[in-house]
Design a protein around this motif. Structure first.
Motif, PDB file in Angstrom:
ATOM      1  N   PHE A 160      46.215 -15.355  48.397  1.00 48.24           N
ATOM      2  CA  PHE A 160      45.246 -15.997  47.504  1.00 48.24           C
ATOM      3  C   PHE A 160      44.099 -15.015  47.267  1.00 48.24           C
ATOM      4  O   PHE A 160      43.398 -14.632  48.194  1.00 48.24           O
ATOM      5  N   HIS A 161      43.912 -14.618  46.023  1.00 53.26           N
ATOM      6  CA  HIS A 161      42.865 -13.672  45.593  1.00 53.26           C
ATOM      7  C   HIS A 161      42.596 -12.591  46.643  1.00 53.26           C
ATOM      8  O   HIS A 161      41.467 -12.312  47.026  1.00 53.26           O
ATOM      9  N   GLY A 162      43.661 -11.936  47.085  1.00 58.77           N
ATOM     10  CA  GLY A 162      43.541 -10.886  48.095  1.00 58.77           C
ATOM     11  C   GLY A 162      43.329  -9.513  47.499  1.00 58.77           C
ATOM     12  O   GLY A 162      43.556  -9.287  46.307  1.00 58.77           O
ATOM     13  N   GLY A 163      42.908  -8.579  48.340  1.00 57.39           N
ATOM     14  CA  GLY A 163      42.872  -7.182  47.944  1.00 57.39           C
ATOM     15  C   GLY A 163      44.296  -6.676  47.775  1.00 57.39           C
ATOM     16  O   GLY A 163      45.137  -6.878  48.657  1.00 57.39           O
ATOM     17  N   LEU A 164      44.588  -6.022  46.665  1.00 56.51           N
ATOM     18  CA  LEU A 164      45.970  -5.689  46.317  1.00 56.51           C
ATOM     19  C   LEU A 164      46.316  -4.217  46.493  1.00 56.51           C
ATOM     20  O   LEU A 164      47.469  -3.842  46.275  1.00 56.51           O
ATOM     21  N   GLY A 165      45.368  -3.399  46.883  1.00 55.89           N
ATOM     22  CA  GLY A 165      45.640  -1.968  47.000  1.00 55.89           C
ATOM     23  C   GLY A 165      46.666  -1.664  48.083  1.00 55.89           C
ATOM     24  O   GLY A 165      46.660  -2.261  49.158  1.00 55.89           O
ATOM     25  N   THR A 166      47.562  -0.727  47.783  1.00 52.37           N
ATOM     26  CA  THR A 166      48.549  -0.263  48.751  1.00 52.37           C
ATOM     27  C   THR A 166      48.115   1.092  49.292  1.00 52.37           C
ATOM     28  O   THR A 166      48.007   2.051  48.528  1.00 52.37           O
ATOM     29  N   PRO A 167      47.848   1.194  50.605  1.00 52.76           N
ATOM     30  CA  PRO A 167      47.418   2.479  51.163  1.00 52.76           C
ATOM     31  C   PRO A 167      48.467   3.564  50.967  1.00 52.76           C
ATOM     32  O   PRO A 167      49.678   3.285  50.914  1.00 52.76           O
ATOM     33  N   LEU A 180      54.381 -14.069  47.087  1.00 56.02           N
ATOM     34  CA  LEU A 180      53.729 -14.752  45.963  1.00 56.02           C
ATOM     35  C   LEU A 180      52.277 -14.316  45.903  1.00 56.02           C
ATOM     36  O   LEU A 180      51.545 -14.383  46.899  1.00 56.02           O
ATOM     37  N   LEU A 181      51.845 -13.887  44.730  1.00 57.67           N
ATOM     38  CA  LEU A 181      50.474 -13.457  44.497  1.00 57.67           C
ATOM     39  C   LEU A 181      49.782 -14.472  43.593  1.00 57.67           C
ATOM     40  O   LEU A 181      50.268 -14.760  42.499  1.00 57.67           O
ATOM     41  N   LEU A 182      48.659 -15.013  44.063  1.00 57.71           N
ATOM     42  CA  LEU A 182      47.865 -15.991  43.311  1.00 57.71           C
ATOM     43  C   LEU A 182      46.517 -15.350  43.035  1.00 57.71           C
ATOM     44  O   LEU A 182      45.735 -15.119  43.961  1.00 57.71           O
ATOM     45  N   HIS A 183      46.243 -15.058  41.757  1.00 58.24           N
ATOM     46  CA  HIS A 183      45.146 -14.138  41.457  1.00 58.24           C
ATOM     47  C   HIS A 183      44.423 -14.531  40.175  1.00 58.24           C
ATOM     48  O   HIS A 183      45.023 -15.106  39.260  1.00 58.24           O
ATOM     49  N   GLY A 184      43.151 -14.214  40.126  1.00 59.48           N
ATOM     50  CA  GLY A 184      42.352 -14.461  38.941  1.00 59.48           C
ATOM     51  C   GLY A 184      42.340 -13.264  38.014  1.00 59.48           C
ATOM     52  O   GLY A 184      42.248 -12.115  38.468  1.00 59.48           O
ATOM     53  N   SER A 185      42.398 -13.507  36.714  1.00 55.31           N
ATOM     54  CA  SER A 185      42.455 -12.392  35.759  1.00 55.31           C
ATOM     55  C   SER A 185      41.135 -11.637  35.676  1.00 55.31           C
ATOM     56  O   SER A 185      41.103 -10.496  35.218  1.00 55.31           O
ATOM     57  N   ALA A 186      40.041 -12.267  36.134  1.00 56.24           N
ATOM     58  CA  ALA A 186      38.734 -11.619  36.079  1.00 56.24           C
ATOM     59  C   ALA A 186      38.280 -11.137  37.448  1.00 56.24           C
ATOM     60  O   ALA A 186      37.091 -10.892  37.655  1.00 56.24           O
ATOM     61  N   ASP A 187      39.198 -10.984  38.385  1.00 61.87           N
ATOM     62  CA  ASP A 187      38.852 -10.533  39.736  1.00 61.87           C
ATOM     63  C   ASP A 187      38.313  -9.105  39.673  1.00 61.87           C
ATOM     64  O   ASP A 187      39.032  -8.189  39.271  1.00 61.87           O
ATOM     65  N   PRO A 188      37.045  -8.872  40.078  1.00 59.15           N
ATOM     66  CA  PRO A 188      36.481  -7.525  40.003  1.00 59.15           C
ATOM     67  C   PRO A 188      36.874  -6.648  41.182  1.00 59.15           C
ATOM     68  O   PRO A 188      36.630  -5.442  41.160  1.00 59.15           O
ATOM     69  N   VAL A 189      37.481  -7.226  42.218  1.00 60.52           N
ATOM     70  CA  VAL A 189      37.862  -6.456  43.401  1.00 60.52           C
ATOM     71  C   VAL A 189      39.226  -5.811  43.199  1.00 60.52           C
ATOM     72  O   VAL A 189      39.409  -4.615  43.450  1.00 60.52           O
ATOM     73  N   SER A 190      40.196  -6.604  42.784  1.00 63.19           N
ATOM     74  CA  SER A 190      41.528  -6.095  42.452  1.00 63.19           C
ATOM     75  C   SER A 190      41.894  -6.648  41.083  1.00 63.19           C
ATOM     76  O   SER A 190      42.134  -7.848  40.926  1.00 63.19           O
ATOM     77  N   GLY A 191      41.918  -5.756  40.099  1.00 61.32           N
ATOM     78  CA  GLY A 191      42.142  -6.187  38.727  1.00 61.32           C
ATOM     79  C   GLY A 191      43.612  -6.263  38.353  1.00 61.32           C
ATOM     80  O   GLY A 191      44.510  -6.129  39.188  1.00 61.32           O
ATOM     81  N   ASP A 194      45.890  -3.395  39.323  1.00 63.49           N
ATOM     82  CA  ASP A 194      46.302  -3.446  40.727  1.00 63.49           C
ATOM     83  C   ASP A 194      47.436  -4.448  40.915  1.00 63.49           C
ATOM     84  O   ASP A 194      48.390  -4.209  41.659  1.00 63.49           O
ATOM     85  N   LEU A 195      47.326  -5.586  40.246  1.00 64.66           N
ATOM     86  CA  LEU A 195      48.374  -6.599  40.343  1.00 64.66           C
ATOM     87  C   LEU A 195      49.689  -6.052  39.801  1.00 64.66           C
ATOM     88  O   LEU A 195      50.756  -6.209  40.431  1.00 64.66           O
ATOM     89  N   ALA A 196      49.631  -5.413  38.649  1.00 63.73           N
ATOM     90  CA  ALA A 196      50.844  -4.846  38.064  1.00 63.73           C
ATOM     91  C   ALA A 196      51.473  -3.807  38.991  1.00 63.73           C
ATOM     92  O   ALA A 196      52.705  -3.744  39.126  1.00 63.73           O
TER      93      ALA A 196
END
Length: 251
Positions: A160-167, A180-191, A194-196
């Motif tokens: 849920f609205h997690g940081g999506l970066g892969t080290p 499953l990724l549940l994410h907001g389109s306006a998330d300023p932390v992981s846009g 990052d989701l794509a």
């Protein structure tokens, strides 16, 4: 639950009960290399359908995660809110939160060891034959993806609205269950880029995966009282999670 990663942690367990209206709430206390941790457990009134582990946000294990655990117990799941920072961690404000979360982001081996130990403690104490899902919010969402990349042997992973970066040097080739990724389109932390990227990595690794995007929702859209709270996105993400549980644990 089948088998978790081997790690060098020293693990001791203690189960303690706490007063509750239904009498079904407990804590699992354990140690990792001499550091004390305590996970919160909410038990359903009848035989559990499955088990859900919850990883907290960067402010540590709070009433928020305990409430989510209680909600899941009411729905018939055994729910365990994990502790990744330790019972002695100072968590009084922004700098403390950043210190504790940053220490794990900066030491991925320790991050994985604590995840592994927390899940092992709960699995060893409660109904080891149940299917198990790992979920998390914000920092916890990033922890879920860390666990997935680490190959923790679970039946599903929900961020849920997690940081999506892969080290660098990590991937999803060892992931054991659907994501499953549940994410907001306006998330300023992981846009959305990052989701794509994560979706592409999961596709390349041939891991079953999905995402639900909530238009205009920002980072902490499930956290009531935060400036980013979005009631429609919160309910929509919970509904998506319920479908995921049904598909991967059963009704």
């Amino acid at each position: 639950m089948r088998k978790l990663l081997q790690s060098c942690v020293i693990l001791s367990l203690c189960l303690t009960g706490v007063a509750s209206a239904g009498g079904h709430e407990k804590f699992v206390s354990y140690e990792v290399n001499g550091k004390a941790f305590q996970a919160y457990v909410a038990q359903p009134a009848s035989a559990p359908k499955g088990k859900v582990f919850i990883v907290h946000d960067w402010d540590g294990l709070t009433d928020y995660e305990k409430k989510r655990a209680d909600m899941l117990a009411e729905l018939g799941y055994q729910a365990i809110a994990l502790d990744l920072f330790g019972v002695g961690a100072k968590l009084e404000g922004f700098e403390d939160y950043r210190r504790e979360a940053g220490a794990l982001y900066g030491n991925r081996a320790e991050f994985r060891a604590r995840l592994n130990a927390a899940i092992s403690a709960a699995s060893a104490t409660f109904d080891a034959d149940l299917k198990e899902i790992l979920i998390g919010y914000c920092f916890g969402g990033a922890a879920v993806l860390e666990a997935a990349r680490a190959g923790l042997d679970l039946d599903g992973f929900v961020s849920f609205h997690g940081g999506l970066g892969t080290p660098e040097g990590q991937d999803y080739s060892a992931t054991t269950g659907p994501v499953l990724l549940l994410h907001g389109s306006a998330d300023p932390v992981s846009g959305m880029d990052d989701l794509a990227a994560v979706l592409n990595q999961l596709q390349e690794a041939n891991i079953p995966h999905g995402a639900e995007i909530f238009g205009g929702a920002r980072h902490s859209f499930t956290i009531e009282g935060s400036r980013d709270y979005d009631q429609a996105a919160e309910q929509g993400s919970w509904n998506a999670f319920m479908r995921f549980l049904k598909d991967n644990i059963g009704s």
